[in-house]
Design a protein around this motif. Structure first.
Motif, PDB file in Angstrom:
ATOM      1  N   ASP A 194       6.721  31.764  30.676  1.00 31.79           N
ATOM      2  CA  ASP A 194       7.430  32.660  29.570  1.00 31.79           C
ATOM      3  C   ASP A 194       9.121  32.773  30.037  1.00 31.79           C
ATOM      4  O   ASP A 194       9.751  33.448  29.551  1.00 31.79           O
ATOM      5  N   SER A 195       9.272  31.978  31.244  1.00 29.81           N
ATOM      6  CA  SER A 195      10.680  31.922  31.722  1.00 29.81           C
ATOM      7  C   SER A 195      11.238  30.763  30.855  1.00 29.81           C
ATOM      8  O   SER A 195      11.068  29.992  30.480  1.00 29.81           O
ATOM      9  N   ARG A 196      12.925  30.667  31.362  1.00 30.62           N
ATOM     10  CA  ARG A 196      13.385  29.351  30.745  1.00 30.62           C
ATOM     11  C   ARG A 196      13.652  28.538  31.971  1.00 30.62           C
ATOM     12  O   ARG A 196      14.457  27.593  31.912  1.00 30.62           O
ATOM     13  N   LEU A 197      13.071  28.582  33.063  1.00 30.44           N
ATOM     14  CA  LEU A 197      13.160  27.804  34.358  1.00 30.44           C
ATOM     15  C   LEU A 197      12.284  26.325  34.151  1.00 30.44           C
ATOM     16  O   LEU A 197      11.390  26.258  33.639  1.00 30.44           O
ATOM     17  N   LEU A 198      13.171  25.357  34.252  1.00 24.02           N
ATOM     18  CA  LEU A 198      12.629  24.122  34.043  1.00 24.02           C
ATOM     19  C   LEU A 198      11.593  23.632  35.201  1.00 24.02           C
ATOM     20  O   LEU A 198      11.848  24.260  36.519  1.00 24.02           O
ATOM     21  N   GLY A 199      10.743  22.824  35.118  1.00 24.35           N
ATOM     22  CA  GLY A 199       9.903  22.375  36.358  1.00 24.35           C
ATOM     23  C   GLY A 199       8.352  22.585  35.749  1.00 24.35           C
ATOM     24  O   GLY A 199       8.249  23.094  34.929  1.00 24.35           O
ATOM     25  N   ALA A 200       7.465  21.795  36.786  1.00 26.36           N
ATOM     26  CA  ALA A 200       6.339  21.690  36.529  1.00 26.36           C
ATOM     27  C   ALA A 200       5.756  22.879  36.878  1.00 26.36           C
ATOM     28  O   ALA A 200       6.016  23.813  37.574  1.00 26.36           O
ATOM     29  N   LEU A 201       4.356  23.245  36.143  1.00 25.33           N
ATOM     30  CA  LEU A 201       3.525  24.513  36.485  1.00 25.33           C
ATOM     31  C   LEU A 201       2.697  24.219  37.586  1.00 25.33           C
ATOM     32  O   LEU A 201       2.759  24.767  38.635  1.00 25.33           O
ATOM     33  N   ASP A 202       1.705  23.318  37.341  1.00 24.41           N
ATOM     34  CA  ASP A 202       0.630  23.101  38.367  1.00 24.41           C
ATOM     35  C   ASP A 202       0.763  21.470  38.967  1.00 24.41           C
ATOM     36  O   ASP A 202       0.443  20.620  38.346  1.00 24.41           O
ATOM     37  N   VAL A 203       1.142  21.660  40.153  1.00 23.88           N
ATOM     38  CA  VAL A 203       1.417  20.363  40.851  1.00 23.88           C
ATOM     39  C   VAL A 203       0.456  20.329  42.200  1.00 23.88           C
ATOM     40  O   VAL A 203       0.904  21.124  43.054  1.00 23.88           O
ATOM     41  N   ARG A 204      -0.560  19.669  42.243  1.00 21.98           N
ATOM     42  CA  ARG A 204      -1.565  19.622  43.442  1.00 21.98           C
ATOM     43  C   ARG A 204      -1.557  18.403  43.973  1.00 21.98           C
ATOM     44  O   ARG A 204      -2.167  17.333  43.649  1.00 21.98           O
ATOM     45  N   LEU A 205      -0.914  17.964  45.309  1.00 25.92           N
ATOM     46  CA  LEU A 205      -0.980  16.938  45.792  1.00 25.92           C
ATOM     47  C   LEU A 205      -2.081  16.885  46.646  1.00 25.92           C
ATOM     48  O   LEU A 205      -2.634  17.610  47.568  1.00 25.92           O
ATOM     49  N   ASN A 206      -2.918  15.580  46.549  1.00 27.90           N
ATOM     50  CA  ASN A 206      -3.915  15.325  47.230  1.00 27.90           C
ATOM     51  C   ASN A 206      -3.621  14.452  48.565  1.00 27.90           C
ATOM     52  O   ASN A 206      -3.166  13.251  48.251  1.00 27.90           O
ATOM     53  N   SER A 207      -3.574  14.976  49.667  1.00 21.40           N
ATOM     54  CA  SER A 207      -3.157  14.329  50.958  1.00 21.40           C
ATOM     55  C   SER A 207      -4.312  13.830  51.859  1.00 21.40           C
ATOM     56  O   SER A 207      -4.054  13.272  52.997  1.00 21.40           O
ATOM     57  N   GLN A 208      -5.483  13.597  50.993  1.00 21.90           N
ATOM     58  CA  GLN A 208      -6.794  13.330  52.046  1.00 21.90           C
ATOM     59  C   GLN A 208      -6.354  11.840  52.499  1.00 21.90           C
ATOM     60  O   GLN A 208      -6.799  11.547  53.816  1.00 21.90           O
ATOM     61  N   ALA A 209      -5.740  10.904  51.964  1.00 21.53           N
ATOM     62  CA  ALA A 209      -5.678   9.669  52.231  1.00 21.53           C
ATOM     63  C   ALA A 209      -4.816   9.610  53.477  1.00 21.53           C
ATOM     64  O   ALA A 209      -5.017   8.981  54.512  1.00 21.53           O
ATOM     65  N   THR A 210      -3.692  10.370  53.637  1.00 19.04           N
ATOM     66  CA  THR A 210      -2.682  10.151  54.558  1.00 19.04           C
ATOM     67  C   THR A 210      -3.442  11.143  55.758  1.00 19.04           C
ATOM     68  O   THR A 210      -2.985  10.657  56.934  1.00 19.04           O
ATOM     69  N   GLN A 211      -4.012  12.260  55.454  1.00 17.25           N
ATOM     70  CA  GLN A 211      -4.600  12.974  56.491  1.00 17.25           C
ATOM     71  C   GLN A 211      -5.710  12.089  57.400  1.00 17.25           C
ATOM     72  O   GLN A 211      -5.707  12.312  58.577  1.00 17.25           O
ATOM     73  N   ARG A 212      -6.263  11.069  56.820  1.00 12.88           N
ATOM     74  CA  ARG A 212      -7.424  10.560  57.472  1.00 12.88           C
ATOM     75  C   ARG A 212      -6.655   9.590  58.630  1.00 12.88           C
ATOM     76  O   ARG A 212      -7.304   9.057  59.462  1.00 12.88           O
ATOM     77  N   GLN A 213      -5.264   9.404  58.246  1.00 14.80           N
ATOM     78  CA  GLN A 213      -4.703   8.558  59.188  1.00 14.80           C
ATOM     79  C   GLN A 213      -3.745   9.365  60.478  1.00 14.80           C
ATOM     80  O   GLN A 213      -3.339   8.574  61.164  1.00 14.80           O
ATOM     81  N   LEU A 214      -3.829  10.557  60.314  1.00 15.09           N
ATOM     82  CA  LEU A 214      -3.116  11.322  61.025  1.00 15.09           C
ATOM     83  C   LEU A 214      -3.819  12.042  62.099  1.00 15.09           C
ATOM     84  O   LEU A 214      -5.116  12.563  61.992  1.00 15.09           O
ATOM     85  N   ARG A 215      -3.240  12.224  63.465  1.00 15.04           N
ATOM     86  CA  ARG A 215      -3.846  13.042  64.418  1.00 15.04           C
ATOM     87  C   ARG A 215      -3.434  14.499  64.139  1.00 15.04           C
ATOM     88  O   ARG A 215      -4.248  15.402  64.260  1.00 15.04           O
ATOM     89  N   THR A 216      -2.299  14.817  63.210  1.00 19.92           N
ATOM     90  CA  THR A 216      -1.938  15.982  63.064  1.00 19.92           C
ATOM     91  C   THR A 216      -2.757  16.848  61.774  1.00 19.92           C
ATOM     92  O   THR A 216      -2.875  16.003  60.875  1.00 19.92           O
ATOM     93  N   THR A 217      -3.152  17.765  62.150  1.00 18.32           N
ATOM     94  CA  THR A 217      -4.083  18.492  61.062  1.00 18.32           C
ATOM     95  C   THR A 217      -2.968  19.279  59.810  1.00 18.32           C
ATOM     96  O   THR A 217      -2.282  19.992  60.468  1.00 18.32           O
ATOM     97  N   LEU A 218      -2.973  18.930  58.625  1.00 19.28           N
ATOM     98  CA  LEU A 218      -2.091  19.559  57.818  1.00 19.28           C
ATOM     99  C   LEU A 218      -3.009  20.859  57.281  1.00 19.28           C
ATOM    100  O   LEU A 218      -3.901  20.745  56.492  1.00 19.28           O
ATOM    101  N   ARG A 219      -2.699  21.992  57.886  1.00 23.89           N
ATOM    102  CA  ARG A 219      -3.287  23.340  57.473  1.00 23.89           C
ATOM    103  C   ARG A 219      -3.118  23.939  56.073  1.00 23.89           C
ATOM    104  O   ARG A 219      -2.056  23.591  55.669  1.00 23.89           O
TER     105      ARG A 219
END
Length: 275
Positions: free
Chosen positions: A240-265
């Protein structure tokens, strides 16, 4: 190992400097207007539009890794062209490079995005970041392009400050219930970026938390963590606003998470009271 943090005076840059120093890396940082609160070995003023200055800083620091955490907003020369010039220098010197991009390279039409998704930005900022991604990998194929979502942490992020302002009545506005992202904690993000920088992986990597939340849901979690009255947070619809931009963007980080020791909480975990 020597690390050069471009945009070291910013929110993410400061955390990168802190963690790099804690890991024993000699660390230099750059700033545009004034040095930040972090304590690198040296600060260097830098305007990414000035290719000569950029080359001089890289030559002086002679880093093993460069992480570009700068943000030039919609300024094409800084946000799109600057990182490409930086990548060209990194490739010339044989320097490892990680470029921090954004989920704003996506329109939200597909909602769910993994690393194979092609950018389809709908804002000038998203277009500049998408151009930088393409250019960086074209001139430095061994570089990493990392896409985070909303960055939260320590009460210092823009969203956390907005929540406090809205809850206190100090600022006007609303938190959108239809604007959905996958927030990541700045400490997790910085650790993941440094881990990627120290590895031999290349290409695009997503670094977002697993919890998809609206801006309003995120605000409620922040309010509860900080002892604020969440009922005082106004809700609204971005549609309902005049702001430009995407509404719903859900990044899937599973592939990268499998390569990391760091947990993305997820935000539901790192925003629990007492955490």
């Amino acid at each position: 190992m020597t690390a050069l943090i471009i945009g070291g005076s910013g929110f993410l840059g400061a955390e990168l400097i802190r963690q790099a120093r804690a890991a024993g890396h000699a660390t230099a940082g750059t700033y545009t207007t004034k040095p930040g609160d972090a304590s690198p070995i040296a600060w260097h003023p830098l305007d990414l539009r000035d290719v000569g200055s950029l080359a001089a800083v890289v030559a002086e620091v002679d880093p093993h890794i460069i992480i570009n955490a700068s943000s030039g907003g919609t300024d094409w020369a800084i946000t799109a062209a600057g990182p490409i010039h930086l990548a060209m220098l990194a490739a010339k010197h044989g320097t490892r490079m990680v470029h921090v991009s954004t989920d704003a390279v996506f329109s939200g039409a597909a909602v769910h995005y993994d690393e194979s998704a092609l950018p389809d930005p709908i804002t000038p900022y998203g277009a500049a970041k998408a151009a930088a991604e393409t250019g960086v990998l074209a001139v430095h194929p061994n570089a990493v392009v990392a896409r985070p979502s909303l960055i939260i942490g320590y009460g210092r992020s823009e969203h956390e400050q907005l929540v406090h302002g809205l809850a206190s009545g100090a600022v006007d506005g609303a938190l959108f219930t239809d604007d959905i992202r996958c927030p990541v904690h700045v400490a997790d993000l910085a650790a993941a970026l440094l881990e990627l920088a120290s590895s031999d992986v290349a290409g695009i990597h997503h670094l977002a938390g697993p919890d998809a939340l609206s801006r309003h849901e995120l605000g409620v979690l922040i309010a509860k963590r900080d002892g604020l009255d969440a009922s005082r947070l106004p809700a609204g619809l971005r549609a309902d606003s005049r702001l430009l931009g995407a509404l719903d963007v859900r990044l899937n980080s599973q592939a990268t998470q499998r390569q990391l020791r760091t947990t993305l909480r997820g935000a539901r975990q790192f925003l629990r009271p007492g955490v």
